[in-house]
Design a protein around this motif. Structure first.
Motif, short mmCIF file in Angstrom:
data_model
loop_
_atom_site.label_atom_id
_atom_site.label_comp_id
_atom_site.label_asym_id
_atom_site.label_seq_id
_atom_site.Cartn_x
_atom_site.Cartn_y
_atom_site.Cartn_z
N UNK A 16 5.91 14.91 0.00
CA UNK A 16 5.76 13.48 0.33
C UNK A 16 6.90 13.05 1.23
N UNK A 17 6.59 12.76 2.48
CA UNK A 17 7.59 12.37 3.47
C UNK A 17 7.10 11.13 4.22
N UNK A 18 7.98 10.47 4.95
CA UNK A 18 7.54 9.34 5.77
C UNK A 18 6.42 9.72 6.74
N UNK A 19 6.46 10.94 7.27
CA UNK A 19 5.41 11.38 8.20
C UNK A 19 4.06 11.43 7.50
N UNK A 20 4.03 12.00 6.30
CA UNK A 20 2.78 12.08 5.52
C UNK A 20 2.27 10.67 5.20
N UNK A 21 3.18 9.80 4.82
CA UNK A 21 2.80 8.42 4.47
C UNK A 21 2.25 7.69 5.69
N UNK A 77 0.83 -1.21 0.00
CA UNK A 77 0.00 0.00 0.00
C UNK A 77 0.86 1.26 0.00
N UNK A 78 1.93 1.22 0.77
CA UNK A 78 2.84 2.37 0.83
C UNK A 78 3.50 2.60 -0.53
N UNK A 79 3.96 1.54 -1.16
CA UNK A 79 4.58 1.69 -2.48
C UNK A 79 3.61 2.29 -3.48
N UNK A 80 2.37 1.81 -3.49
CA UNK A 80 1.36 2.34 -4.41
C UNK A 80 1.07 3.81 -4.10
N UNK A 81 1.01 4.16 -2.82
CA UNK A 81 0.77 5.55 -2.42
C UNK A 81 1.91 6.46 -2.90
N UNK A 82 3.14 5.99 -2.75
CA UNK A 82 4.30 6.78 -3.20
C UNK A 82 4.24 6.98 -4.71
N UNK A 83 3.94 5.93 -5.46
CA UNK A 83 3.89 6.07 -6.93
C UNK A 83 2.85 7.11 -7.36
N UNK A 84 1.71 7.13 -6.65
CA UNK A 84 0.66 8.07 -7.02
C UNK A 84 1.02 9.51 -6.65
N UNK A 98 6.90 2.78 13.31
CA UNK A 98 6.41 1.47 12.83
C UNK A 98 6.56 1.38 11.31
N UNK A 99 6.24 2.48 10.62
CA UNK A 99 6.40 2.49 9.16
C UNK A 99 7.85 2.21 8.78
N UNK A 100 8.79 2.89 9.44
CA UNK A 100 10.21 2.68 9.13
C UNK A 100 10.61 1.22 9.38
N UNK A 101 10.19 0.69 10.50
CA UNK A 101 10.59 -0.67 10.87
C UNK A 101 10.04 -1.70 9.88
N UNK A 102 8.76 -1.58 9.54
CA UNK A 102 8.14 -2.55 8.64
C UNK A 102 8.67 -2.40 7.22
N UNK A 103 8.74 -1.17 6.73
CA UNK A 103 9.18 -0.96 5.34
C UNK A 103 10.62 -1.42 5.15
N UNK A 104 11.49 -1.05 6.07
CA UNK A 104 12.90 -1.46 5.95
C UNK A 104 13.04 -2.97 6.01
#
Length: 366
Positions: free
Chosen positions: A251-256, A237-244, A266-272
């Motif tokens: 567009x920053x990690x906080x916004x995402x 979902x994050x990857x699709x959001x970034x592409x859009x 949590x976003x950083x931990x899971x994505x990495x």
């Protein structure tokens, strides 16, 4: 694997070949039916065996089979007797692109589905599915176009009682994971012929995770998903959001994280963890530079100034863009554009040299 059963007569009538052509059309239908029933075990029939034409793409994604098919109006029946004699315990997911579906199930169950809708069938339950073609600009006769996934029931980590009320229904995925799943299927269809086997092997579990998350959302049972599945779906979902939103410099990690209702940590931990150690910010930067690299080489964008092109990719400061581009590709954006232009001009000159000579306004010389 891509299979095409042959063009046939566009109007669905035997041509000048008479019986021979009709026999060939019947063979095309049987070949297409055999390919369909490799994973969708049922009785397939059509009133359009004369001049029959259909196309089918099959792609094996580990335990998952991807199907892309186009065919005239047809009927698919899986009887109770057939279920009792042979049940592969498979789910069939279909994204209808063109035409309509009308399904009748046991005890009066069923649904009608139109273009753009998703549905899921269970091989363990009887069904009678009629597919009705619709005309499109590129086809002289009505067609049904669809994308599908077939995968073992055991792969879906949702309790059977939760699943029961989700099957044999149609859904229109306009947002959330359902829309992401539909986009993924479209992308897979476009790239099917270029996916390496090792990559294809890994895509199957990703698709099952997306199906699981989508169905969990539909049943309001996201908590029933395994933690690994929830993490992988979040990353997709994050990857699709970034592409859009790649064009947005904000567009920053906080916004995402806010958009996906999770904390930044949590976003950083899971994505990495799911992205081979690459951080969210690094992945955004790499995608932006890759887009800029492609756009700089695109002849259609040659008149667009480099700073405007960089801004379209979400990097509005020219100095930052130039520095990041050189670090990534070893040359400046201007030099890359100049090099791509020279290569394009050389290719055009070479094509002109290789072209057959002509005489006046006639065709090629004999």
């Amino acid at each position: 694997m891509t299979a095409t059963t042959g063009p046939g007569n566009p109007d669905g009538e035997p041509g000048a070949g008479g019986k021979a052509e009709a026999a060939e059309a019947e063979e095309r239908f049987e070949s297409w039916r055999d390919l369909i029933t490799l994973t969708r075990e049922c009785e397939a029939s059509t009133p359009h065996t004369d001049g029959f034409s259909a196309g089918l793409r099959r792609l094996e994604l580990g335990p998952v089979t991807f199907l892309g098919t186009s065919f005239p109006s047809s009927r698919f029946r899986r009887t109770a007797a057939r279920v009792r004699s042979s049940d592969p315990s498979v789910f069939h997911l279909t994204l209808l692109l063109n035409g309509g579906l009308d399904l009748s199930g046991p005890h009066g169950s069923g649904f009608a589905s139109g273009a753009g809708e998703l549905s899921v069938l269970d091989s363990s339950r009887p069904y009678d599915l009629r597919a009705f073609g619709a005309r499109t600009a590129g086809s002289p006769r009505p067609r049904v176009d669809a994308l599908g996934l077939d995968f073992p029931r055991a792969l879906l980590p949702i309790a059977p009682d939760r699943l029961r009320r989700l099957l044999a229904r149609s859904y229109r995925p306009q947002s959330g994971t359902g829309a992401l799943l539909a986009d993924f299927l479209h992308s897979l269809d476009r790239q099917a012929d270029r996916i390496p086997p090792a990559t294809a092997e890994r895509l199957g579990p990703v698709l099952v995770d997306l199906v699981s998350a989508w169905l969990a959302e539909e049943s309001e049972a996201t908590d029933a998903l395994e933690p690994d599945t929830r993490r992988r779906v979040l990353v997709e979902n994050v990857r699709a959001f970034v592409r859009r939103n790649l064009h947005d410099p904000a567009l920053t990690p906080t916004v995402i994280a806010e958009a996906h209702h999770v904390s930044v940590s949590y976003l950083h931990r899971v994505f990495t963890g799911e992205n081979d150690g690459e951080t969210v910010a690094a992945w955004i930067r790499r995608r932006r530079l890759e887009q800029a690299h492609r756009d700089l080489a695109d002849p259609a964008l040659r008149a667009l100034p480099i700073h405007a092109l960089a801004a379209r990719c979400g990097i509005p400061r020219p100095d930052d863009f130039s520095r990041a581009f050189r670090a990534a590709y070893g040359l400046s954006p201007r030099d890359h554009r100049r090099q791509a232009r020279s290569e394009d001009e050389w290719t055009q000159r070479q094509a002109a040299v290789d072209a057959p000579p002509t005489r006046g306004h006639g065709g090629p010389l004999a």
